[in-house]
Design an enzyme around this catalytic site. Structure first.
Site, short mmCIF file in Angstrom:
data_model
loop_
_atom_site.label_atom_id
_atom_site.label_comp_id
_atom_site.label_asym_id
_atom_site.label_seq_id
_atom_site.Cartn_x
_atom_site.Cartn_y
_atom_site.Cartn_z
CB SER A 27 -0.92 0.00 1.23
OG SER A 27 -0.15 0.03 2.43
CG ASN A 110 -2.38 -5.07 13.10
OD1 ASN A 110 -1.86 -4.95 11.99
ND2 ASN A 110 -2.62 -6.25 13.64
CG HIS A 156 -46.12 15.14 -7.46
ND1 HIS A 156 -45.86 13.89 -6.96
CD2 HIS A 156 -46.90 15.76 -6.53
CE1 HIS A 156 -46.50 13.75 -5.80
NE2 HIS A 156 -47.12 14.87 -5.51
CB SER A 275 -22.17 22.22 -27.60
OG SER A 275 -22.01 21.37 -28.70
CG ASN A 283 -24.41 22.45 -22.63
OD1 ASN A 283 -25.53 22.85 -22.99
ND2 ASN A 283 -23.55 21.89 -23.44
CE1 TYR A 315 -4.94 -4.12 9.49
CE2 TYR A 315 -3.89 -6.20 8.92
CZ TYR A 315 -4.22 -4.89 8.61
OH TYR A 315 -3.81 -4.35 7.41
N1 ARG Z 1 -0.88 -1.38 5.21
C1 ARG Z 1 -1.62 -1.99 6.24
C2 ARG Z 1 -3.05 -1.44 6.28
O1 ARG Z 1 -3.33 -0.48 5.65
C3 ARG Z 1 -0.95 -1.71 7.54
C4 ARG Z 1 -1.15 -2.75 8.59
C5 ARG Z 1 -0.49 -4.01 8.22
N2 ARG Z 1 -0.62 -4.95 9.28
C6 ARG Z 1 -0.43 -6.27 9.11
N3 ARG Z 1 -0.60 -7.02 10.13
N4 ARG Z 1 -0.06 -6.76 7.98
O2 ARG Z 1 -3.91 -2.01 6.89
#
Ligand code: ARG
Length: 490
Positions: A27, A110, A156, A275, A283, A315
């Site tokens: 992420s 977490n 309406h 347009s 518009n 989690y």
């Molecule tokens: N990137 C993870 C999230 O957004 C962070 C937590 C990851 N924790 C884990 N136990 N893998 O949730």
């Protein structure tokens, strides 16, 4: 990023490098949004660890300096990692050696990620609140200017009764005031600290959760550590409040699109487009997009509901995919709100067109029935008289003779045994009709003046609520910076 397997040594052991699924699991890119939040959370945690004697002050000082350097280099310079939390820790360890790993004592990603999301979302919710306030201000200002501008009101989508532009605009202001209140409520439940929950089961270290909560500007801690690391209902509540607001907004946008079609409102060129083929077109595209944003927000809510539904405690990695729904929703809804505010404050309301349309379709019929009822006829009978006249009168407003003929039919008596000619004329006049409906909350200018007063009072108290919350966050940031400075100096 996913091809680079070389630098993973410090936090992630080779066995868990992620292999082919590495990119899928990461992420890191999306976490740019919580980069600053993570640095703040790291700093507060390290300060607390040192104050509690869990990490010695010299090490804490080194970690804090390393965090400054990581901040200065920015998110883009972070080493590879599964997420921003791991990447920042890796960067700290790369700078100061294995002692950097003490930063992760007595916590888990977490509780860390849950804290970061709440920390960042607060700011976004306050911006959303601010956007609703600006929109409400633009509605109040336009309502003040158009307090006596009579316009048709619809049910309406059929002409129903004349009202005023101010009354119409304040109907949305009142709804947006509740939207603001829901966003503030969502903020207050978001603003609780999960930090110190660790993976979910707490920690044997003597952590001071109140301290980190205070340094990060939270109003307190989430009392159960399993709840703290698992809960994402704050995302759902926030997205729901935003989706409710976006739905209100879509109604306003739809009206303005319709009104501009009828020439009842003129939108500024800044909020219109033309347009590519039909040069005469102006518009209301921006408002169509505002209308569509309710769909985005609904999809954010349903994304969250379906991601969160049925997750076991505690989690689960699914939670990583919940977060972006909230960011997307808060961004697009806040932007749509700002655009709507601009469209409202730059729009003009052509009074003559509106007033002549206000009388169309016998929209004063209810007023005539009210006049007869005031003279003592049961309202149902009065309704019958006027309905019969409406039938005789075709599309337009019946004249006095037609009304009288209907009265003879229904009542076996002349209309004017009940009401004077001038009372009926008044009832048939859209301006007089509006003026007569002065019950609390009604469209008569006097009733609207009271609504304007109340709206301004509500706006003031919401402005204050926003300022209070911003000040609390600012003063927490100052406390954190001061504690960090003391520790970095020692
Ligand atoms: N990137 C993870 C999230 O957004 C962070 C937590 C990851 N924790 C884990 N136990 N893998 O949730």
């Amino acid at each position: 990023m996913s091809e680079n397997h070389d630098d993973e040594g410090v936090v992630r052991r080779d066995r868990f490098s992620g292999g082919p699924a590495r990119g899928f699991m990461s992420s890191l890119a999306a976490d740019e949004r919580i980069f600053a939040a993570d640095l703040a959370v790291d700093r507060a945690h390290v300060v607390m660890l040192a104050e509690q004697g869990i990490v010695d002050e010299a090490t804490a000082g080194e970690i804090l300096s390393a965090l400054d350097a990581v901040e200065a280099e920015g998110h883009a310079a972070l080493p590879d990692g599964e997420d921003v939390h791991e990447a920042i820790e890796t960067a700290v360890i790369e700078r100061i050696g294995p002692d950097g790993g003490k930063m992760h004592t007595a916590r888990s990603r977490n509780d860390e990620v849950a804290t970061c999301i709440r920390y960042r979302l607060r700011e976004d919710l306050l911006s959303a609140v601010e956007a609703t306030l600006a929109l409400r201000e633009s509605l109040v200002e336009a309502a003040e200017a158009e307090a006596e501008t009579v316009m048709p009101g619809y049910t309406h989508l059929q002409p129903a009764q004349p009202t005023t532009v101010a009354h119409y605009l304040l109907s949305y202001e009142a709804a947006f005031a509740r939207d603001t209140a829901r966003l503030v409520d969502a903020y207050d439940r978001t603003n609780r600290s999960p930090l110190g929950a660790a993976a979910f089961a707490g920690t044997p270290f003597d952590v001071d959760r109140e301290k980190t909560a205070d340094l990060l500007g939270f109003d307190g801690v989430l009392r159960n550590s399993m709840d703290a690391s698992s809960a994402r209902d704050f995302l759902l509540e926030s997205a729901s409040a935003l989706a409710t607001h976006a739905t209100t907004l879509s109604g306003l946008a739809e009206d303005l699109v319709l009104f501009s079609n009828k020439g009842f409102v003129e939108l500024s060129d800044d909020y219109s487009s033309t347009s590519s083929i039909m040069p005469q077109k102006v518009n209301p595209d921006t408002l169509e997009l505002v209308r569509a944003v309710a769909g985005d927000a609904a999809s954010g809510v349903s994304g969250l509901l379906t991601t969160l539904k049925g997750l076991p405690r505690a989690y689960n990695r699914d939670l990583q995919r919940a977060t972006p729904h909230a960011w997307e929703t808060v961004d697009i809804v806040s932007e749509a709100t700002a655009v709507a505010a601009g469209a409202v404050s730059s729009a003009t309301w052509p009074a003559e067109t509106l007033e002549s349309a206000a009388g169309e379709g016998f929209s004063t019929a209810t007023g005539v029935a009210d006049a007869l009822a005031m003279a003592g006829l049961p309202f149902r009978t009065a309704h019958e008289v006027v309905a019969a006249a409406a039938e005789r009168g075709g599309d337009g407003t019946p004249d006095l003779a037609t009304l009288d003929a209907s009265a003879e039919d229904v009542l076996d008596a002349s209309l004017f045994e009940y009401v004077s000619r001038s009372d009926v004329e008044q009832a048939l006049d859209p301006v007089a009709s509006v003026e007569s409906r002065d019950s609390a909350g009604g469209p008569a200018p006097a009733a609207v003046a009271a609504q304007l007063d109340e709206a301004s009072t509500d706006l003031d108290s919401h402005r204050e609520a926003l300022a209070e919350r911003r000040e609390a966050l600012d003063s927490a940031s100052e406390r954190l910076a001061a504690d960090v400075e003391v520790m970095s100096r020692d």
